[in-house]
Each structure stands twice: as C-alpha cells, then as structure tokens.
Design an enzyme around this catalytic site. Structure first.
Site, PDB file in Angstrom:
ATOM      1  N   VAL A  21      61.769 116.257 109.388  1.00 46.23           N
ATOM      2  CA  VAL A  21      60.521 116.849 108.901  1.00 46.23           C
ATOM      3  C   VAL A  21      60.533 118.378 108.986  1.00 46.23           C
ATOM      4  CG1 VAL A  21      59.075 114.814 109.321  1.00 46.23           C
ATOM      5  CG2 VAL A  21      59.450 116.449 111.171  1.00 46.23           C
ATOM      6  N   LYS A  32      68.246 104.954 119.354  1.00 45.26           N
ATOM      7  CA  LYS A  32      67.971 106.388 119.419  1.00 45.26           C
ATOM      8  C   LYS A  32      67.610 106.834 120.836  1.00 45.26           C
ATOM      9  CE  LYS A  32      65.072 109.762 116.900  1.00 45.26           C
ATOM     10  NZ  LYS A  32      64.029 109.870 115.845  1.00 45.26           N
ATOM     11  N   GLU A  91      67.476 106.907 108.725  1.00 47.52           N
ATOM     12  CA  GLU A  91      66.758 106.297 109.855  1.00 47.52           C
ATOM     13  C   GLU A  91      65.650 105.385 109.303  1.00 47.52           C
ATOM     14  OE1 GLU A  91      64.579 109.403 111.832  1.00 47.52           O
ATOM     15  OE2 GLU A  91      64.143 108.205 113.618  1.00 47.52           O
ATOM     16  N   CYS A 108      68.588 111.363 113.911  1.00 45.13           N
ATOM     17  CA  CYS A 108      67.593 112.402 113.660  1.00 45.13           C
ATOM     18  C   CYS A 108      67.384 113.349 114.846  1.00 45.13           C
ATOM     19  CB  CYS A 108      66.285 111.768 113.188  1.00 45.13           C
ATOM     20  SG  CYS A 108      65.268 112.944 112.249  1.00 45.13           S
TER      21      CYS A 108
HETATM   22  C1  ACM Z   1      62.792 112.407 113.701  1.00 44.15           C
HETATM   23  O1  ACM Z   1      63.437 112.257 114.735  1.00 44.15           O
HETATM   24  N1  ACM Z   1      62.569 111.396 112.882  1.00 44.15           N
HETATM   25  C2  ACM Z   1      62.266 113.730 113.333  1.00 44.15           C
END
Ligand code: ACM
Length: 265
Positions: A172, A110, A38, A145
């Site tokens: 994370v 996203k 990402e 993510c």
């Molecule tokens: C994330 O969505 N970058 C944790």
C-alpha cells in the site's frame, strides 16, 4: 530460468472466482517459477475472523490447494500463491510454495503482520526458509509483503543460500520500491515482488494496492516492472547460480566480510 509474476486483481471474498482466474493463468502462461500476490485467493481487507474463515484453506487438506499442487506437478512449474490458512482455530496469512515434486512443497506463514491483520491472523511460526528447485538448481526464499521492512528477513534467506527471494504482496506504499533493490544488492540475490492491484474498502476506509510488481537482479537493477493499477503479467530470465559469488572486487565479499559479533539488537 523464467520468472513470471502475476499482478492480479483479486475479487473480495470470492474464492471461487479467484481460483478460477489462478487456474486459467497457470494453464496459459509460460513460467519456471510463477508467483501470485499475498491473499490472492480471498482478497485482503478482512478485520473479522468470522468473515475470512469461510475463505481459509488447510495446508495438505483443502481440495483447492491439492488442485494447485496437481498443476505444479503436471506443468513442472514452481507456483507460489498467497492464501488465508487455517489450522484448527488459528488463521495465518500464508503462501504455499508448490513444487513439482509435491513432497518438497511447503507453506510459509507471514512473520510480520501489518496493520489490521493483527485482528485476524496469528504471527507466523514457520520462520524463513528456502526450497530448492532441483531442475534449475535454484534456491527460492520466501517472505510476504510487510516482511520487506525488516532487512533481517531477506538476510536470513540469503544466508540460507537463496538465489531469489519471492515476495507475494498487497503493498500500500511506494516506499518498498526503494527498499527491494537494496535487499537485492546487499545480499546479491534476485528479488521478485508480486503485488496486487485494485482497492478494497471496509467501514469507510479504503486501501489502494498499487500494483507496480517488479523483478530485480542481484545488482539491484529492475529487470521487469508492471504498471500501476492494472492486471498484468511480467517475465524475466534469471541465472540463479550467478548469485553465489558474493565478492564484488578482488578483496571484498559481502558474506565473508560480515562481522556478526559486532551486530546487536
Ligand atoms: C502488507 O503487508 N500487506 C502491507
């Protein structure tokens, strides 16, 4: 079909250097499907639109994206890369899926924004979709993510016929490592997670990106894993068509057994 994951250490707000790394990697690695993390072109921890705007790229227009498309075509490789996307005044946390046939390339924005991403990005409006790699007869679904926290994302892709779900990430937490194999098992699809490594600090807050990128087969077995914290490239061979039999014994089939009328919000 050879899946290659690039666990990179993007340099914060240094698009030129990150693109240089991306191009050198594309030129040297072997892959049929090559996945970067990402926001691999820009780095992650931006909280002001004006700071990330100079690093944002425009789908179908920016020369930086056209250069990647050219490489996908020349190397006959599907390339997935996360980047900040701008459309007019709006910014999205996006990933390009660059197909060898440029007319089939698409951008995913996203859907589920994480934490301070809300300060700079719009919620994605592309929805979940798959592309078809004709050469390997492989349907590739994409999410980014934090989409991992929503089982509906992987299910939607699997119901569209995904053989593999790719997930460019800047993870994370360690929790996702428990969840990705479940997404693979319950949908009988491969899952390939390209996470970044390193850390970024802003206004006294530090985000640690663990790396530990991984590839899972459709039984949830890990068939590739990168280390914690380092730049690394991992590979796995997959057989996409094997995901299409959703039966796991002579009676049960995880798709035919679904009872959508019993599911509700
Ligand atoms: C994330 O969505 N970058 C944790």
């Amino acid at each position: 079909m050879l899946i290659t994951i690039v666990q990179s250490l993007p340099k914060y707000a240094d698009t030129a250097s990150n693109l240089d790394f991306i191009h050198r990697t594309i030129d040297t690695v072997e892959a049929d499907l090559l996945v970067f993390p990402e926001l691999a072109t820009s780095g992650y921890f931006f909280t002001e639109k004006s700071h990330i705007l100079p690093h944002a790229l425009t789908w179908n227009e920016s020369i930086e994206l056209k250069d990647i498309q050219e490489k996908a075509t020349k190397s006959d490789t599907v390339i997935v890369i996360g980047f900040p996307e701008k459309e007019g005044d709006l910014l999205y946390n996006s990933a390009g899926i660059f197909m060898p046939d440029a007319t089939k390339s698409r951008v995913y924005r996203k859907t589920h924004l994480f934490y301070k991403e809300h300060l700079i990005f719009e919620q994605g409006n592309t929805g979940f979709f798959c592309v078809h790699d004709v050469k390997h007869d492989c349907k590739i679904g994409i999410m980014i993510c934090y989409d991992w926290r929503f089982p509906e994302a992987a299910r939607t892709l699997a119901l569209q016929g995904a053989d593999i779900i790719v997930c460019p990430s800047n993870l994370v937490t360690t929790l996702s490592g428990k969840v990705f194999p479940a997404r693979a098992i319950e949908n009988r699809v491969y899952v390939a997670v390209a996470n970044r490594a390193g850390e970024e600090s802003l206004d006294g807050e530090t985000l640690l990106f663990r790396g530990e990128s991984a590839i899972y087969d459709y039984l949830g077995e890990r068939i590739g894993m990168a280390s914690f914290g380092n730049e690394e490239i991992i590979h796995a061979e997959i057989n996409p068509q094997e995901t299409r039999n959703k039966a796991f014994n002579s009676v049960n089939d995880i798709f035919k057994d679904r009872k959508p009328e019993m599911y509700y919000d």
